[in-house]
Design a protein around this motif. Structure first.
Motif, PDB file in Angstrom:
ATOM      1  N   PHE A  62      -9.299  -3.966  -1.991  1.00 29.19           N
ATOM      2  CA  PHE A  62      -9.411  -2.954  -1.093  1.00 29.19           C
ATOM      3  C   PHE A  62      -7.899  -2.180  -2.083  1.00 29.19           C
ATOM      4  CE2 PHE A  62      -8.113   0.136   2.275  1.00 29.19           C
ATOM      5  CZ  PHE A  62      -9.462   0.541   2.642  1.00 29.19           C
ATOM      6  N   LEU A  63      -7.232  -2.358  -2.103  1.00 26.84           N
ATOM      7  CA  LEU A  63      -5.779  -1.759  -2.822  1.00 26.84           C
ATOM      8  C   LEU A  63      -6.776  -0.973  -4.047  1.00 26.84           C
ATOM      9  CD1 LEU A  63      -3.084  -3.290  -1.456  1.00 26.84           C
ATOM     10  CD2 LEU A  63      -3.413  -0.620  -1.251  1.00 26.84           C
ATOM     11  N   ALA A  64      -6.783  -1.837  -4.550  1.00 29.44           N
ATOM     12  CA  ALA A  64      -7.091  -1.664  -6.053  1.00 29.44           C
ATOM     13  C   ALA A  64      -8.345  -0.367  -5.898  1.00 29.44           C
ATOM     14  CB  ALA A  64      -8.158  -3.109  -7.129  1.00 29.44           C
ATOM     15  N   ILE A  65      -9.453  -0.614  -4.317  1.00 30.52           N
ATOM     16  CA  ILE A  65     -10.065   1.132  -5.043  1.00 30.52           C
ATOM     17  C   ILE A  65      -9.409   1.939  -4.663  1.00 30.52           C
ATOM     18  CG2 ILE A  65     -12.227   1.341  -3.551  1.00 30.52           C
ATOM     19  CD1 ILE A  65     -12.633  -1.452  -4.099  1.00 30.52           C
ATOM     20  N   VAL A  66      -8.532   2.033  -3.732  1.00 31.61           N
ATOM     21  CA  VAL A  66      -7.756   2.859  -2.798  1.00 31.61           C
ATOM     22  C   VAL A  66      -7.152   3.549  -4.186  1.00 31.61           C
ATOM     23  CG1 VAL A  66      -5.510   4.042  -1.944  1.00 31.61           C
ATOM     24  CG2 VAL A  66      -7.105   2.232  -0.940  1.00 31.61           C
ATOM     25  N   CYS A  67      -6.496   2.261  -5.247  1.00 36.70           N
ATOM     26  CA  CYS A  67      -5.681   3.303  -6.321  1.00 36.70           C
ATOM     27  C   CYS A  67      -6.619   3.909  -7.405  1.00 36.70           C
ATOM     28  CB  CYS A  67      -5.860   2.113  -7.549  1.00 36.70           C
ATOM     29  SG  CYS A  67      -3.675   1.416  -6.551  1.00 36.70           S
ATOM     30  N   ALA A  68      -7.749   3.622  -7.652  1.00 37.26           N
ATOM     31  CA  ALA A  68      -8.857   4.075  -8.371  1.00 37.26           C
ATOM     32  C   ALA A  68      -9.081   5.572  -7.574  1.00 37.26           C
ATOM     33  CB  ALA A  68      -9.382   3.274  -8.527  1.00 37.26           C
ATOM     34  N   ALA A  69      -8.983   5.391  -6.764  1.00 33.23           N
ATOM     35  CA  ALA A  69      -9.402   6.321  -6.487  1.00 33.23           C
ATOM     36  C   ALA A  69      -8.264   7.706  -6.305  1.00 33.23           C
ATOM     37  CB  ALA A  69      -9.442   6.500  -4.531  1.00 33.23           C
ATOM     38  N   ALA A  70      -7.058   7.217  -6.575  1.00 35.71           N
ATOM     39  CA  ALA A  70      -5.904   7.923  -6.921  1.00 35.71           C
ATOM     40  C   ALA A  70      -5.872   8.769  -7.961  1.00 35.71           C
ATOM     41  CB  ALA A  70      -4.669   7.531  -6.434  1.00 35.71           C
ATOM     42  N   GLY A 130       0.524  -1.020  -0.372  1.00 36.47           N
ATOM     43  CA  GLY A 130      -0.151   0.142   0.162  1.00 36.47           C
ATOM     44  C   GLY A 130       1.120   1.280  -0.098  1.00 36.47           C
ATOM     45  N   PRO A 131       0.463   2.467   0.492  1.00 32.81           N
ATOM     46  CA  PRO A 131       0.736   3.709  -0.114  1.00 32.81           C
ATOM     47  C   PRO A 131       1.681   3.779   1.613  1.00 32.81           C
ATOM     48  CG  PRO A 131      -1.179   4.067  -0.212  1.00 32.81           C
ATOM     49  CD  PRO A 131      -1.166   2.514  -0.567  1.00 32.81           C
ATOM     50  N   SER A 132       2.688   4.130   0.976  1.00 30.12           N
ATOM     51  CA  SER A 132       4.133   4.393   2.259  1.00 30.12           C
ATOM     52  C   SER A 132       3.833   5.744   2.750  1.00 30.12           C
ATOM     53  CB  SER A 132       5.691   3.345   1.922  1.00 30.12           C
ATOM     54  OG  SER A 132       5.424   5.043   1.139  1.00 30.12           O
ATOM     55  N   ALA A 133       4.263   6.021   4.172  1.00 32.65           N
ATOM     56  CA  ALA A 133       3.977   7.315   4.567  1.00 32.65           C
ATOM     57  C   ALA A 133       4.989   7.830   4.046  1.00 32.65           C
ATOM     58  CB  ALA A 133       4.457   7.176   6.173  1.00 32.65           C
ATOM     59  N   ALA A 134       6.436   7.349   3.294  1.00 37.19           N
ATOM     60  CA  ALA A 134       7.236   7.962   2.487  1.00 37.19           C
ATOM     61  C   ALA A 134       7.068   8.472   1.023  1.00 37.19           C
ATOM     62  CB  ALA A 134       8.471   6.807   2.259  1.00 37.19           C
ATOM     63  N   ALA A 135       5.957   7.821   0.089  1.00 39.73           N
ATOM     64  CA  ALA A 135       5.038   7.908  -0.652  1.00 39.73           C
ATOM     65  C   ALA A 135       3.903   8.699  -0.286  1.00 39.73           C
ATOM     66  CB  ALA A 135       5.767   7.417  -1.376  1.00 39.73           C
ATOM     67  N   PRO A 136       3.713   9.072   0.261  1.00 44.14           N
ATOM     68  CA  PRO A 136       1.867   9.172  -0.118  1.00 44.14           C
ATOM     69  C   PRO A 136       0.709   9.668  -1.184  1.00 44.14           C
ATOM     70  CG  PRO A 136       2.884  10.903   1.535  1.00 44.14           C
ATOM     71  CD  PRO A 136       3.897  10.307   1.249  1.00 44.14           C
ATOM     72  N   VAL A 137      -0.323   9.181  -1.092  1.00 49.92           N
ATOM     73  CA  VAL A 137      -0.583   9.776  -1.574  1.00 49.92           C
ATOM     74  C   VAL A 137      -2.272  10.525  -1.572  1.00 49.92           C
ATOM     75  CG1 VAL A 137      -0.801   6.729  -3.125  1.00 49.92           C
ATOM     76  CG2 VAL A 137      -1.796   7.302  -1.493  1.00 49.92           C
ATOM     77  N   ALA A 138      -2.474  10.883  -2.581  1.00 46.22           N
ATOM     78  CA  ALA A 138      -3.411  11.569  -2.584  1.00 46.22           C
ATOM     79  C   ALA A 138      -4.949  11.480  -1.935  1.00 46.22           C
ATOM     80  CB  ALA A 138      -3.931  12.576  -3.718  1.00 46.22           C
ATOM     81  N   VAL A 139      -5.116   9.892  -1.088  1.00 46.55           N
ATOM     82  CA  VAL A 139      -5.833   9.515  -1.224  1.00 46.55           C
ATOM     83  C   VAL A 139      -5.967   9.555   0.541  1.00 46.55           C
ATOM     84  CG1 VAL A 139      -7.801   7.158  -1.156  1.00 46.55           C
ATOM     85  CG2 VAL A 139      -6.578   8.516  -3.713  1.00 46.55           C
ATOM     86  N   GLU A 140      -7.304   9.366   0.887  1.00 44.70           N
ATOM     87  CA  GLU A 140      -7.123   9.091   2.645  1.00 44.70           C
ATOM     88  C   GLU A 140      -7.816   7.817   2.461  1.00 44.70           C
ATOM     89  OE1 GLU A 140      -9.050  12.055   4.798  1.00 44.70           O
ATOM     90  OE2 GLU A 140      -8.636  10.393   6.455  1.00 44.70           O
ATOM     91  N   ALA A 141      -7.082   6.993   3.257  1.00 44.57           N
ATOM     92  CA  ALA A 141      -7.428   5.226   3.047  1.00 44.57           C
ATOM     93  C   ALA A 141      -7.836   4.855   5.305  1.00 44.57           C
ATOM     94  CB  ALA A 141      -6.758   3.922   3.220  1.00 44.57           C
ATOM     95  N   ALA A 142      -9.239   4.828   5.183  1.00 48.58           N
ATOM     96  CA  ALA A 142      -8.989   3.875   6.770  1.00 48.58           C
ATOM     97  C   ALA A 142     -10.086   2.227   6.695  1.00 48.58           C
ATOM     98  CB  ALA A 142     -10.281   4.805   7.088  1.00 48.58           C
ATOM     99  N   LEU A 143      -9.909   2.385   7.745  1.00 48.33           N
ATOM    100  CA  LEU A 143     -10.191   0.629   8.002  1.00 48.33           C
ATOM    101  C   LEU A 143     -11.163   0.620   9.417  1.00 48.33           C
ATOM    102  CD1 LEU A 143     -10.251  -2.220   6.378  1.00 48.33           C
ATOM    103  CD2 LEU A 143      -8.095  -2.514   7.971  1.00 48.33           C
ATOM    104  N   CYS A 144     -12.509   0.181   9.316  1.00 40.32           N
ATOM    105  CA  CYS A 144     -13.398   0.237  10.319  1.00 40.32           C
ATOM    106  C   CYS A 144     -13.231  -1.572  10.650  1.00 40.32           C
ATOM    107  CB  CYS A 144     -14.467   0.895  10.466  1.00 40.32           C
ATOM    108  SG  CYS A 144     -14.325   2.584   9.987  1.00 40.32           S
ATOM    109  N   VAL A 145     -13.135  -1.619  11.957  1.00 40.19           N
ATOM    110  CA  VAL A 145     -12.589  -2.788  12.369  1.00 40.19           C
ATOM    111  C   VAL A 145     -13.565  -3.625  13.527  1.00 40.19           C
ATOM    112  CG1 VAL A 145     -10.440  -3.014  11.599  1.00 40.19           C
ATOM    113  CG2 VAL A 145     -10.484  -2.676  13.922  1.00 40.19           C
TER     114      VAL A 145
END
Ligand code: PGA
Length: 256
Positions: A248-256, A33-48
């Motif tokens: 989930f990662l594919a959707i985060v990529c689609a949002a970016a 996934g996106p790393s803190a060193a190379a953050p993407v424009a999308v915010e992602a979260a997980l509700c568990v």
């Protein structure tokens, strides 16, 4: 309305997970996934499930994936067996909490007033409530979608100070699309989101352009791009497809 909202993709694990499965999911996300060193424009979260929040805190602190809960008590900490106070969620590092999911409205009798009280409790502890709204199939067939979601929203708007409204997140989740594999079309989603934003603008013109409105209901890696391309669809609340980290990662990529 001008689109300056940061896309937000939230996984809703519902009552799924195990310590071992979660650890594998987290390891994969941290690897790919996106790393803190190379953050993407999308915010992602997980509700568990709440029992796994401490595991999230240990695995995800300092990274790009936020975490949150799926429900919160409307009351402060006190003698309420089985409930979890917003302050407790905040202590475990939650940024978000889902409030008023249709599964809770239907199976636990949560009404608009109770949802509004939970929103106020979440905001009071510094959490961003993700407030779920949506019509049933019967309501869509009866062409009452706009009236239903505006009624659900207005209970919240009456309870929350205008200055706090920018911290809420709305999730339009048509009940008939949840877990059915039948997502709303991008046009249906856009219409509902635009209706919600217009209702927000009537109550809080300054907040209306800033509040993020997520779409939820059978969003997956294949349909996310078209839904997220709509001007008022600011992200997604993802159930089934969030259980598989690749999806989930594919959707985060689609949002970016
Ligand atoms: P689904 O669930 O993606 O499995 O339809 C979404 C939700 O209920 O939040």
């Amino acid at each position: 309305m001008e689109q300056t909202r940061r896309p937000l993709i939230v996984g809703n694990w519902k009552m799924h997970g195990s310590l071992a499965d979660n650890a594998a999911w987290f390891a994969h996300y941290l690897e790919d996934g996106p790393s803190a060193a190379a953050p993407v424009a999308v915010e992602a979260a997980l509700c568990v499930p709440a029992v796994y929040l401490e595991q999230c805190r240990r695995a995800l602190a300092g990274g790009t994936l936020a975490w949150g809960a799926q429900d919160v008590s409307a009351h402060p900490a006190g003698p309420r067996t089985g409930e979890i106070a917003a302050s407790m969620l905040a202590e475990l590092g939650c940024r978000f909490v889902i409030v008023g999911h249709s599964e809770r409205r239907m199976a636990h009798g949560e009404n608009d007033a109770e949802v509004a009280r939970k929103v106020v409790a979440a905001l009071g502890a510094g959490l961003s409530p993700i407030i779920c709204l949506g019509e049933t199939l019967a309501e869509r067939v009866a062409e009452t979608t706009a009236a239903v979601i505006e009624r659900q929203l207005s209970a919240v708007l009456e309870a929350v100070d205008e200055a706090e409204l920018t911290r809420i997140v709305l999730a339009y989740e048509p009940v008939w699309s949840i877990g059915t594999g039948r997502a709303a079309t991008p046009q249906m989603a856009q219409q509902a989101h635009a209706d919600l934003r217009a209702a927000l603008a009537r109550r809080a013109p300054r907040a209306a352009g800033a509040v993020r409105i997520l779409y939820g209901g059978s969003m997956n890696a294949a349909n996310a791009g078209a839904l997220l391309a709509m001007p008022d669809v600011d992200g997604g609340l993802i159930g089934s497809a969030a259980l598989k980290v690749q999806d989930f990662l594919a959707i985060v990529c689609a949002a970016a």
